[in-house]
Scaffold this active site. Sequence first.
Site, PDB file in Angstrom:
ATOM      1  N   GLY A 159       0.974  -1.069   0.324  1.00  0.00           N
ATOM      2  CA  GLY A 159       0.036  -0.281   0.190  1.00  0.00           C
ATOM      3  C   GLY A 159       1.331   1.498  -0.053  1.00  0.00           C
ATOM      4  N   SER A 160       1.922   0.718   0.065  1.00  0.00           N
ATOM      5  CA  SER A 160       3.269   2.234  -0.018  1.00  0.00           C
ATOM      6  C   SER A 160       3.455   3.287  -0.955  1.00  0.00           C
ATOM      7  CB  SER A 160       4.503   2.062   0.562  1.00  0.00           C
ATOM      8  OG  SER A 160       5.020   0.669  -0.508  1.00  0.00           O
ATOM      9  N   ASP A 161       2.982   4.451  -1.296  1.00  0.00           N
ATOM     10  CA  ASP A 161       2.537   5.803  -1.933  1.00  0.00           C
ATOM     11  C   ASP A 161       3.791   6.633  -1.298  1.00  0.00           C
ATOM     12  OD1 ASP A 161       0.845   7.284  -1.088  1.00  0.00           O
ATOM     13  OD2 ASP A 161      -0.663   5.791  -1.300  1.00  0.00           O
ATOM     14  N   TYR A 187      -3.345  -0.766   6.669  1.00  0.00           N
ATOM     15  CA  TYR A 187      -4.676  -0.819   6.785  1.00  0.00           C
ATOM     16  C   TYR A 187      -5.549  -1.407   7.521  1.00  0.00           C
ATOM     17  CZ  TYR A 187      -3.693  -0.605   1.922  1.00  0.00           C
ATOM     18  OH  TYR A 187      -3.166  -0.569   0.012  1.00  0.00           O
ATOM     19  N   LYS A 221      -0.899  -1.293 -12.452  1.00  0.00           N
ATOM     20  CA  LYS A 221      -0.906   0.533 -11.787  1.00  0.00           C
ATOM     21  C   LYS A 221      -0.161   0.360 -11.056  1.00  0.00           C
ATOM     22  CE  LYS A 221      -3.329   3.116  -9.016  1.00  0.00           C
ATOM     23  NZ  LYS A 221      -4.646   3.346  -8.498  1.00  0.00           N
ATOM     24  N   ASP A 242      -0.146   6.448 -10.708  1.00  0.00           N
ATOM     25  CA  ASP A 242      -1.599   7.392  -9.364  1.00  0.00           C
ATOM     26  C   ASP A 242       0.063   7.894  -8.557  1.00  0.00           C
ATOM     27  OD1 ASP A 242      -2.436   7.553  -7.462  1.00  0.00           O
ATOM     28  OD2 ASP A 242      -3.293   5.796  -6.713  1.00  0.00           O
ATOM     29  N   ASN A 277      -1.153   9.516  -5.924  1.00  0.00           N
ATOM     30  CA  ASN A 277      -1.481  10.112  -4.567  1.00  0.00           C
ATOM     31  C   ASN A 277      -1.846  11.266  -3.999  1.00  0.00           C
ATOM     32  OD1 ASN A 277      -0.570   7.169  -4.488  1.00  0.00           O
ATOM     33  ND2 ASN A 277      -2.481   7.448  -3.689  1.00  0.00           N
ATOM     34  N   ASP A 307     -15.519   5.498  -4.919  1.00  0.00           N
ATOM     35  CA  ASP A 307     -14.867   4.475  -3.944  1.00  0.00           C
ATOM     36  C   ASP A 307     -15.677   3.612  -2.752  1.00  0.00           C
ATOM     37  OD1 ASP A 307     -12.112   3.848  -1.481  1.00  0.00           O
ATOM     38  OD2 ASP A 307     -13.623   4.684  -0.646  1.00  0.00           O
ATOM     39  N   HIS A 312     -11.845   3.133  -7.397  1.00  0.00           N
ATOM     40  CA  HIS A 312     -10.950   2.169  -6.804  1.00  0.00           C
ATOM     41  C   HIS A 312     -10.965   1.095  -5.500  1.00  0.00           C
ATOM     42  CE1 HIS A 312      -8.881   3.937  -2.467  1.00  0.00           C
ATOM     43  NE2 HIS A 312      -8.013   3.529  -3.550  1.00  0.00           N
ATOM     44  N   ALA A 313     -10.363   0.824  -5.288  1.00  0.00           N
ATOM     45  CA  ALA A 313     -10.615  -0.154  -4.741  1.00  0.00           C
ATOM     46  C   ALA A 313      -8.842  -0.706  -3.942  1.00  0.00           C
ATOM     47  CB  ALA A 313     -11.627  -2.113  -5.650  1.00  0.00           C
ATOM     48  N   GLU A 369     -10.654  -1.002 -10.143  1.00  0.00           N
ATOM     49  CA  GLU A 369      -9.328  -1.978  -9.980  1.00  0.00           C
ATOM     50  C   GLU A 369      -9.085  -3.024  -8.637  1.00  0.00           C
ATOM     51  OE1 GLU A 369      -5.621   0.327  -7.091  1.00  0.00           O
ATOM     52  OE2 GLU A 369      -7.550   0.728  -6.716  1.00  0.00           O
TER      53      GLU A 369
END
Length: 448
Positions: free
Chosen positions: A23-25, A33, A219, A249, A251, A324, A351-352, A382
């Site tokens: 989940g890192s961006d 999460y 992605k 993405d 973010n 979402d 988005h998912a 997603e």
Amino acid sequence: MSPTITEVDVYDIRFPTSEQLDGSDAMNPDPDYSAAYVVLRTDDPDGLEGHGFCFTIGRGNDVTAAAIRSLRPYVLGRGVDSVTGDLGGLHRELTHDSQLRWLGPEKGVMHMAAGAVINAAWDLAAKRAGQPVWEFLASMSPEQIVDMVDFRYLTDALTREEALDILRAAEPGRAARAALLRDRGYPAYTTSPGWLGYSDEKLARLSKEAVADGFHQIKLKVGADLGDDLRRMRIAREAVGPDIRIAVDANQRWDVSAALEWMKALAAYDPYWIEEPTSPDDILAHAAVRAGQPVKVATGEHAANRVMFKQLLQAGAVDFVQIDAARVAGVNENIAILLLAAKFGVPVCPHAGGVGLCELVQHLAMFDYVAVSGSWDDRVIEYVDHLHEHFEDPVVIDHGRYRAPARPGFSARMKPRSIADHRYPEGPVWQTRQEGCPVPQTRQEGSA
């Protein structure tokens, strides 16, 4: 007699995903999460319950849980029929409370909390009907569907009659599309290869595996360093070849000037879209990014409400609408957004990921295909391969497509053991980590 809602239980559930950088961006380097999770319990002899949640990424999940608890009086002690028989009315009650609404209005933690309760009520209603939510929605008449929508602030872009026209135009093909959906599933793309914290080797390996698994789009997260992003895009493009779509993405990382510079540089690798290039609240900045560089723009996962989606569409600021399931006020507001997107002819690509977002949003996209837009052209949901094992009715991906859920409800029910293990901070998953090394804690008040 109708069963009664006898309890509204709320849980602070967190998963230590930051340990593997899942989940890192560029804006969220260490997410855990999490879900502020609500259960509407009833005295039905068959154990009927409604399940819903808000998604967060760790700290602050307790704040969201507290907001959900503040909505207990709206459903506790009510007959199930009075709740499930007027889901449009419930939506308006929860979002129109004058004192709670002031905290937004109609955005932020309070709005998300309303969405969690509303989604739990939809789960309850669909279970009573013996249908998955997508089918439950798609079986309603156009008039019933528009009754779910709050048209306040929308009528300059979408009136009730225009919404009815959209739904009536799609009505003749519903049965055929539902059958095709059950047979073929709904197109998906995967973000699993592209987390910013992954090594180049892991990126290349997971990208190749995604293609082998049948995905036609992946992605990548971008936005921390342009040189790194150019290298990672080159690696991904070499791994998947020229015919697989690669979306990127940011973010919310950039100002407009940085977004234009970055995307002009990345354009050499043929990115399919740039997602959230700037502040999710800045409609005009998204329009400027869309006009100033060659890559299509996608946004919406952090858009606070239907009004922002209306403005994105009116301003010509977006090529792909990204709903979402847990950001706005639940199913009802997402119906409004789907209708807006259909009115403006813009594809919806939800988005998912996260905790349970894939499980929820598949229902909304499938309803859109069957009963609203009537199309899955240029549309994908997603998919992120994390945490599905914690749900009783997890998503099923087959050759890069979501299989249509068949079990009644919203696919939101989390396994009791997962709830017990991951409750924060008292669950054994977190107790073990606190014994080994300190983690930030917030005191959870009350019991759930």
